[in-house]
Design an enzyme around this catalytic site. Structure first.
Site, PDB file in Angstrom:
ATOM      1  N   LYS A  68       4.391-103.524 101.298  1.00  0.00           N
ATOM      2  CA  LYS A  68       4.823-102.295 100.626  1.00  0.00           C
ATOM      3  C   LYS A  68       4.178-102.203  99.242  1.00  0.00           C
ATOM      4  O   LYS A  68       3.680-101.147  98.843  1.00  0.00           O
ATOM      5  CB  LYS A  68       6.354-102.260 100.513  1.00  0.00           C
ATOM      6  N   GLN A 112      15.406-104.268 100.019  1.00  0.00           N
ATOM      7  CA  GLN A 112      14.946-104.736 101.329  1.00  0.00           C
ATOM      8  C   GLN A 112      16.113-105.298 102.153  1.00  0.00           C
ATOM      9  O   GLN A 112      16.845-106.162 101.682  1.00  0.00           O
ATOM     10  CB  GLN A 112      13.855-105.806 101.136  1.00  0.00           C
ATOM     11  N   ASP A 135      14.457 -94.907 101.068  1.00  0.00           N
ATOM     12  CA  ASP A 135      14.691 -95.343 102.454  1.00  0.00           C
ATOM     13  C   ASP A 135      15.487 -94.281 103.228  1.00  0.00           C
ATOM     14  O   ASP A 135      15.559 -94.337 104.452  1.00  0.00           O
ATOM     15  CB  ASP A 135      15.496 -96.659 102.466  1.00  0.00           C
TER      16      ASP A 135
END
Ligand code: NAD
Length: 302
Positions: A68, A112, A135
């Protein structure tokens, strides 16, 4: 993959599945984001910022976070990585997210998942500012998506939708089956397909006769976390198959990654199919870059 056509690479004969190349498509998406990021920097004088928080040392999560951060740099974003020890408590993690929520240089916040077991994922998702929730997991963004007004859409289903639209164009009227009903993949995938005017069925671990349901579908999105579960008998000839699954299995004494679809079995029947690896995975990361830019623009235009 011998005997298969690669999407975008030339002539495709009738009996070959199109392989939907997630690496190629994701590189295109990242390039598009990079162009738009340059325009953003010219307009506002600074880069959109993405903060990625990793708690603990889960090897798969470490790889995802590394990728990422790498893609963020390629997209021209400013990425900041926060690594917290495995025993971090909820108060400490919430405090970091709160700090990032209030940092004007940070436009996207990603924690995460999965988190170590002393931490509550729902609690931490709820603490992220919905405007920075790249997200798309915050309840406000979930609600927006299900009412058809989503702006920050979960990255994996968004990547799947982009692949489907690349291959099929307009999805209106297609019969789509989503295998799996998780909050991060199955449910948002179904919402996106519904918004695209598909007729959507979700099947899950309690569904009876999944094979018969799938075999009527024009589109099958497999997100069950069950290695090579989907067989050719489940697939209508010519259907488009998107394999979200990432499963580590032992093969001839070596560890390898396979999807939820038995690729070798299904590819001759499918009209188009994503490989694992190199399909949905890279698209997920590219969509994170896209979401960060969308979030930054929305915050600056407020
Ligand atoms: P999850 O475990 O949260 O949910 C799995 C879902 O599949 C559940 O709803 C369950 O009901 C259903 N299911 C389980 N066994 C089934 C069966 N035998 N038949 C039908 N349905 C069944 O998983 P998730 O987070 O949604 O992830 C699914 C898979 O996708 C995993 O392999 C995961 O690693 C992968 N994944 C990949 C990406 C990517 O970027 N490519 C992103 C997220 C998840």
């Amino acid at each position: 993959m011998l005997g298969c056509a690669i999407y975008n690479s030339g002539e495709i004969s009738d009996n070959m599945a199109v392989i939907i190349d997630g690496k190629q498509l994701s590189a295109q998406v990242v390039q598009e984001v990079a162009v738009e990021t340059r325009a953003f920097v010219e307009e506002f004088g600074f880069q959109p910022g993405l903060a990625v928080v990793l708690v603990g040392e889960d090897p798969a999560s470490q790889v995802y976070v590394r990728n990422k951060v790498k893609r963020a740099t390629e997209a021209g974003l400013h990425s900041i990585e926060y690594k917290l020890p495995v025993h971090t408590d909820q108060v400490t993690l919430n405090a970091l997210v709160d700090k990032l929520n209030n940092d004007p240089k940070v436009h996207g916040v990603l924690v995460q998942l999965p988190l170590p077991k002393q931490l509550n994922e729902e609690d931490i998702i709820a603490v992220i500012n919905p405007e920075k929730d790249v997200d798309g997991f915050h309840p406000i963004n979930v609600g927006r998506l299900s009412s058809g007004q989503g702006m920050l859409i979960p990255c994996t289903p968004l990547g799947c939708l982009m692949m489907l639209e690349r291959v099929l164009g307009n999805l209106s009227g297609k019969n789509a089956v989503v295998i799996g009903r998780s909050n991060i993949v199955g449910k948002p995938m179904a919402a996106l397909l519904l918004k695209a005017n598909c007729t959507v069925t979700i099947v899950h671990s309690r569904t009876q006769n999944i094979e018969a349901i799938c075999s009527g579908a024009d589109i099958v999105v497999a997100a069950a976390g069950q290695p090579q579960m989907v067989k050719s008998s489940w697939i209508k000839p010519g259907a488009t198959v998107i394999d979200v699954g990432i499963n580590a299995v032992e093969c001839d004494g070596k560890r390898k990654l396979v999807g939820d679809v038995d690729y070798t079995d299904v590819e001759p029947v499918a009209g188009a199919i994503t490989p694992v690896p190199g399909g949905v995975g890279p698209m997920t990361i590219a969509c994170l870059m896209k979401n960060t830019l969308i979030a930054a623009r929305a915050q600056m235009n407020k």
